[in-house]
Design an enzyme around this catalytic site. Sequence first.
Site, mmCIF file in Angstrom:
data_model
loop_
_atom_site.group_PDB
_atom_site.id
_atom_site.type_symbol
_atom_site.label_atom_id
_atom_site.label_comp_id
_atom_site.label_asym_id
_atom_site.label_seq_id
_atom_site.Cartn_x
_atom_site.Cartn_y
_atom_site.Cartn_z
ATOM 1 N N TYR A 26 0.800 -1.236 0.000
ATOM 2 C CA TYR A 26 0.000 0.000 0.000
ATOM 3 C C TYR A 26 0.830 1.282 0.000
ATOM 4 O O TYR A 26 0.268 2.374 -0.048
ATOM 5 C CB TYR A 26 -0.950 -0.002 1.203
ATOM 6 N N ASN A 77 -13.247 3.879 -1.806
ATOM 7 C CA ASN A 77 -12.377 2.717 -1.665
ATOM 8 C C ASN A 77 -13.004 1.887 -0.534
ATOM 9 O O ASN A 77 -12.788 2.168 0.644
ATOM 10 C CB ASN A 77 -10.948 3.128 -1.308
ATOM 11 N N HIS A 103 -8.972 1.567 -5.817
ATOM 12 C CA HIS A 103 -8.129 0.711 -4.975
ATOM 13 C C HIS A 103 -6.685 1.111 -5.164
ATOM 14 O O HIS A 103 -6.253 1.342 -6.301
ATOM 15 C CB HIS A 103 -8.294 -0.770 -5.342
HETATM 16 C C1 DQA Z 1 -7.866 -2.187 -1.189
HETATM 17 C C2 DQA Z 1 -7.844 -3.617 -1.733
HETATM 18 C C3 DQA Z 1 -8.705 -4.530 -0.887
HETATM 19 O O1 DQA Z 1 -8.658 -5.848 -1.401
HETATM 20 C C4 DQA Z 1 -8.201 -4.565 0.542
HETATM 21 O O2 DQA Z 1 -9.043 -5.362 1.343
HETATM 22 C C5 DQA Z 1 -8.034 -3.206 1.123
HETATM 23 C C6 DQA Z 1 -7.491 -2.131 0.290
HETATM 24 C C7 DQA Z 1 -6.887 -1.270 -1.935
HETATM 25 O O3 DQA Z 1 -7.030 -0.044 -1.819
HETATM 26 O O4 DQA Z 1 -5.985 -1.745 -2.617
HETATM 27 O O5 DQA Z 1 -8.255 -2.993 2.309
HETATM 28 O O6 DQA Z 1 -9.173 -1.669 -1.360
#
Ligand code: DQA
Length: 150
Positions: A26, A77, A103
């Site tokens: 992330y 998101n 995402h």
């Molecule tokens: C997310 C992707 C999702 O699969 C995950 O559960 C998240 C973050 C992303 O921003 O990449 O919490 O939404």
Amino acid sequence: MPDQAAILILNGPNLNMLGVREPTVYGSETLGDIEESCKERANHLGLGVDFRQSNHEGELIDAIQEARENHKGIIINPAGYTHTSVAIRDALLISEVPIIEVHLSNVFQREEFRHHSYVTPVSQGVICGLGPIGYLLALEAMSKILEGSD
Ligand code: DQA
């Protein structure tokens, strides 16, 4: 409520932990950093931003329901709820405003359970895998969509 057309930017569970949460997936920016850059970009676009995060499905649904009256569009998101929540999808349909799903990570390069989204079929478009820039691209797209609907 700001004077300018306000866009609801809604963030689901665990996104408050950005910066410390799996930085290889992330990145290192915090949700506060993303909020700041969204506000800056929205300002250039003449849009207001109502930036929120919740770890609770019901709170996310309450915010989406409010958008019907208070916001011109939703950038969401939904985080983990993307892959599980019929209730969030139903709320988004009620909102009757344009929706863009974002995402940070490329969910299609990840586990198979992340390949399905309940939100995509009710969204105008999806941006994934581009990190925090995805939120700014979503704001640009939302601005165009709203111009087109005037
Ligand atoms: C997310 C992707 C999702 O699969 C995950 O559960 C998240 C973050 C992303 O921003 O990449 O919490 O939404």
